[in-house]
Design a protein around this motif. Sequence first.
Motif, mmCIF file in Angstrom:
data_model
loop_
_atom_site.group_PDB
_atom_site.id
_atom_site.type_symbol
_atom_site.label_atom_id
_atom_site.label_comp_id
_atom_site.label_asym_id
_atom_site.label_seq_id
_atom_site.Cartn_x
_atom_site.Cartn_y
_atom_site.Cartn_z
ATOM 1 N N GLY A 188 0.808 -1.210 0.000
ATOM 2 C CA GLY A 188 0.000 0.000 0.000
ATOM 3 C C GLY A 188 0.839 1.257 0.000
ATOM 4 O O GLY A 188 0.446 2.287 -0.546
ATOM 5 N N HIS A 189 2.036 1.178 0.593
ATOM 6 C CA HIS A 189 2.900 2.355 0.654
ATOM 7 C C HIS A 189 3.447 2.702 -0.731
ATOM 8 O O HIS A 189 3.707 3.868 -1.025
ATOM 9 C CB HIS A 189 4.054 2.121 1.621
ATOM 10 C CG HIS A 189 3.586 1.799 3.011
ATOM 11 N ND1 HIS A 189 4.287 0.993 3.869
ATOM 12 C CD2 HIS A 189 2.462 2.160 3.668
ATOM 13 C CE1 HIS A 189 3.624 0.891 5.000
ATOM 14 N NE2 HIS A 189 2.516 1.576 4.904
ATOM 15 N N LEU A 190 3.630 1.699 -1.577
ATOM 16 C CA LEU A 190 4.116 1.969 -2.929
ATOM 17 C C LEU A 190 3.119 2.820 -3.708
ATOM 18 O O LEU A 190 3.498 3.622 -4.550
ATOM 19 C CB LEU A 190 4.356 0.647 -3.672
ATOM 20 C CG LEU A 190 5.575 -0.168 -3.223
ATOM 21 C CD1 LEU A 190 5.664 -1.435 -4.043
ATOM 22 C CD2 LEU A 190 6.849 0.646 -3.363
ATOM 23 N N HIS A 191 1.841 2.610 -3.407
ATOM 24 C CA HIS A 191 0.811 3.385 -4.097
ATOM 25 C C HIS A 191 0.855 4.853 -3.684
ATOM 26 O O HIS A 191 0.550 5.752 -4.480
ATOM 27 C CB HIS A 191 -0.562 2.787 -3.785
ATOM 28 C CG HIS A 191 -1.697 3.545 -4.389
ATOM 29 N ND1 HIS A 191 -1.946 3.581 -5.739
ATOM 30 C CD2 HIS A 191 -2.659 4.320 -3.808
ATOM 31 C CE1 HIS A 191 -3.001 4.341 -5.972
ATOM 32 N NE2 HIS A 191 -3.455 4.796 -4.822
ATOM 33 N N ARG A 242 8.927 -12.760 -5.083
ATOM 34 C CA ARG A 242 8.307 -12.826 -6.407
ATOM 35 C C ARG A 242 7.213 -11.767 -6.547
ATOM 36 O O ARG A 242 7.102 -11.092 -7.581
ATOM 37 C CB ARG A 242 7.726 -14.224 -6.642
ATOM 38 C CG ARG A 242 7.086 -14.387 -8.022
ATOM 39 C CD ARG A 242 6.684 -15.829 -8.312
ATOM 40 N NE ARG A 242 5.745 -16.348 -7.338
ATOM 41 C CZ ARG A 242 6.039 -17.285 -6.420
ATOM 42 N NH1 ARG A 242 7.260 -17.808 -6.379
ATOM 43 N NH2 ARG A 242 5.129 -17.705 -5.577
ATOM 44 N N ALA A 243 6.408 -11.595 -5.501
ATOM 45 C CA ALA A 243 5.337 -10.596 -5.548
ATOM 46 C C ALA A 243 5.908 -9.189 -5.661
ATOM 47 O O ALA A 243 5.399 -8.357 -6.427
ATOM 48 C CB ALA A 243 4.472 -10.720 -4.289
ATOM 49 N N ILE A 244 6.980 -8.906 -4.932
ATOM 50 C CA ILE A 244 7.595 -7.583 -5.002
ATOM 51 C C ILE A 244 8.164 -7.335 -6.398
ATOM 52 O O ILE A 244 8.036 -6.234 -6.955
ATOM 53 C CB ILE A 244 8.690 -7.438 -3.936
ATOM 54 C CG1 ILE A 244 8.065 -7.479 -2.532
ATOM 55 C CG2 ILE A 244 9.464 -6.128 -4.112
ATOM 56 C CD1 ILE A 244 9.084 -7.490 -1.411
ATOM 57 N N ALA A 245 8.783 -8.357 -6.975
ATOM 58 C CA ALA A 245 9.345 -8.210 -8.320
ATOM 59 C C ALA A 245 8.247 -7.933 -9.345
ATOM 60 O O ALA A 245 8.398 -7.071 -10.225
ATOM 61 C CB ALA A 245 10.128 -9.462 -8.700
ATOM 62 N N ASP A 246 7.122 -8.655 -9.229
ATOM 63 C CA ASP A 246 6.021 -8.455 -10.174
ATOM 64 C C ASP A 246 5.443 -7.048 -10.061
ATOM 65 O O ASP A 246 5.184 -6.376 -11.071
ATOM 66 C CB ASP A 246 4.918 -9.493 -9.915
ATOM 67 C CG ASP A 246 5.365 -10.897 -10.284
ATOM 68 O OD1 ASP A 246 6.339 -11.025 -11.048
ATOM 69 O OD2 ASP A 246 4.752 -11.866 -9.779
ATOM 70 N N ILE A 247 5.242 -6.601 -8.839
ATOM 71 C CA ILE A 247 4.683 -5.259 -8.642
ATOM 72 C C ILE A 247 5.671 -4.202 -9.115
ATOM 73 O O ILE A 247 5.292 -3.176 -9.698
ATOM 74 C CB ILE A 247 4.310 -5.054 -7.158
ATOM 75 C CG1 ILE A 247 3.127 -5.951 -6.800
ATOM 76 C CG2 ILE A 247 3.981 -3.596 -6.869
ATOM 77 C CD1 ILE A 247 2.718 -5.888 -5.353
ATOM 78 N N ARG A 300 7.824 -4.444 -11.556
ATOM 79 C CA ARG A 300 7.760 -4.356 -13.020
ATOM 80 C C ARG A 300 6.498 -3.622 -13.464
ATOM 81 O O ARG A 300 6.540 -2.775 -14.361
ATOM 82 C CB ARG A 300 7.788 -5.765 -13.632
ATOM 83 C CG ARG A 300 9.180 -6.369 -13.708
ATOM 84 C CD ARG A 300 9.174 -7.618 -14.571
ATOM 85 N NE ARG A 300 8.310 -8.652 -13.992
ATOM 86 C CZ ARG A 300 8.714 -9.563 -13.116
ATOM 87 N NH1 ARG A 300 9.972 -9.556 -12.701
ATOM 88 N NH2 ARG A 300 7.883 -10.465 -12.647
ATOM 89 N N ASP A 301 5.355 -3.937 -12.831
ATOM 90 C CA ASP A 301 4.096 -3.311 -13.230
ATOM 91 C C ASP A 301 4.098 -1.814 -12.925
ATOM 92 O O ASP A 301 3.463 -1.028 -13.643
ATOM 93 C CB ASP A 301 2.919 -3.975 -12.512
ATOM 94 C CG ASP A 301 2.719 -5.419 -12.971
ATOM 95 O OD1 ASP A 301 3.214 -5.761 -14.064
ATOM 96 O OD2 ASP A 301 2.092 -6.197 -12.226
#
Length: 761
Positions: free
Chosen positions: A667-670, A698-703, A705-706
């Motif tokens: 949520g902080h990334l948003h 893996r989840a951090i890497a995917d987010i 990239r997105d």
Amino acid sequence: MSKRETEWLPRVRPTEPVGRVPWWVFSLGVFSLYIASATIGLNLFGVGPMAAMWPPAALALAAFVLAGWWMIPVILIADLVALHVNGLPLMPIISVGNIVGPLIGAIAYRLLVSKSPLPQTVKETAALLLVIGPLVAIVTTTFGTVHVIQTGIWQSFPLTVLIGSWWLGDTLGIAVFAPLFMSAGVVLCGFSGVLAVRQHSSRLESMLVTGLFMILAIAVWLPPIREFLITGPGGTDLQWLPLVMLTVFMLMIWSALRLPSILVFAVLPLGAVSAIKFGLVELSAIQTLSLFMQWLVLLPAVLVMTVASLLIEAGRRERYFLQRRLRFQSDHDPLTGLLNRRAFEQKARQWLADDDHDDQRLLAYLDLDQFQIVNDSLGHTAGDELLVKLSNQLIEVLGPEDCIARLGGDEFGLLVQGSWDGRGRQYIERIVDEIQAFRYNHSGRSFSLRASIGVTDLKGLPEDFGRLLSTADTACITAKEHGRNQVLYSRGPDRVARRLNQVQKIPLIQAALDDQRIELHGQSLIRLNPGAPGGQALEVLCRLLDEDGRIVFPDVFIGVAERSGLMPQIDRLVIKRTFEWLNSCPNPPDRCFINLSAISIADRQFVADLLDSIQTFRVDAKILVFEITETAAISNYMAARRLIHQLREVGAGIALDDFGSGMASFGHLHELSVDYVKIDARFIRQVSERPMNEAIVRAIADIGRDCNILTVAEGVESAESVSILKSHGIDYAQGYHFGRPAPLQTFEEPGELDFQSSKTR
């Protein structure tokens, strides 16, 4: 009932209790007392429907002030019954006046004097006696005069004398009996705080003064005394009247100065009644004075005596309340009303000094987590409101023997009855649950809180309190350092010793900073993803040098520097040295990562100085990447957003360090616009052994990239970890697997470091 009506009189409806008294009991009491007081007033001093003093006016005024509008039918019926009981004809105009006058007086009292059912100050008492009472008397006298003129039953008396005596009788009745009826209602209905005045007299003195008043009240009715006053020596030339009036007045003053308030209000009517009766007996010996003239001579004197005594009592009560308020303010926090640090310490020391207690008690130090977010987001006014609401809820959770105090800011102290293995722990866990369930709603947003709590046993001597509080504080700090939102119990000595060791480091750190004994090291970031930007990238790390030139590593001094407020000074020195190195370096790195502490982020002056330094040293801001930890960004949310915006405006990059260490990290990334995310080393070190760690990576890497955010893995220590990180598309890695930190001078050679070309330093 409308808001306007609620402001005029108390919000008490029929069938609702008045304080703790059922409505029907209150109504029956007012009804009976009104009839009794009317009967006494008419028969003791009455001539026809006239009375020298009219207590029912005071009773009606007190009833309206205490209970409100629904007393109208009660007073009306009581007035009609009183006329019938005393053999008087129905007088509707006078009955209406006996309601309208006190009702207007009650409204004026509530609007202009006080919302309290009993005046609390000299000014309020004076307003009741000198404004409200005469106002009520004017209204009742007006209605009475209309009735007299219509009926013509008083044609044998001058109208002006009649009006004056009527007005004086009602005014005196309110002055003498209103405080008694109001205070009796306050006590019986359970309205607290308005009569809590400690008496100055002993019980014997109170009994003596009360007895003298009763003797005077009884003596005036004894035939020998009355005969002596009329026919005895000096009876015809009023020699006894001044002596009697002076005696009564002195007793009134004595009671006002020494007796408890409720007793003063009870004995003053006895004094007033005695003075009036004595005076009428004496004046009756002068045949030239009519009864009305006797009243007009006597009643003003009794009124002055009564008002003076009540004002003296009000001054004593106001002084008492002022002293009590000052004591409260000296012992309580002005915002929350909880005990302050000084009173909390006194209470704890008193308990430690009590040799008779056999039970145990816990001392707890509570610090709210992430409270600064509310202050930064909504302002300090909203933060204050949150603290008040939370404090009120925490008071409800604790038992009667427990204690909570605000020690400062968002820090609280607790004294909880019971041991850590029993009741004490249960109540502290209740506090934790209450804080977690607490929600503060403001401007359509809802905020939750968490707390870190350090607990220790409250045992020892009074002089041990400082050590015990330090133990609880240290346990609270440790709870914060281990992830916050925790309760940590400590028995003390081991943690205190470590804390003292930390405190002793502060002057050593300050001396190193004063002498600028600082050395900068660097650690490379290795590119794992060929699609990520290349070039040399390194993170600047700080080392202190002791007096012998030996390196002091960050794990020794960073925590102490943060708690002692030295980190901004360290950050300034690191930035200055880094910029000097970048200017002198023949081949500066393509990206230079620099850490900023939480305290520096929140310091507006630090941020302004940082931006000035970039211009002063003429450093290319595009190669700078400033790291802020996720915890620091959350704790100083608005300041972090402001810093990110200002640094990105000049072209610098932002990295969110230790990502994953806080709650709701994604949520902080948003909310935070960052360029890099550095994954917390805790997830990296065992990524090859724990499937959960690998799933998080893996989840951090995917987010990443997105969201077009570059990802960096910290703490890489094995080839297996590198393989997993590459497979999930992590962009960069750093750790001992690639090389240990080294002095900045070793990074002055040009070159690009990626996984294929990296080598261990």
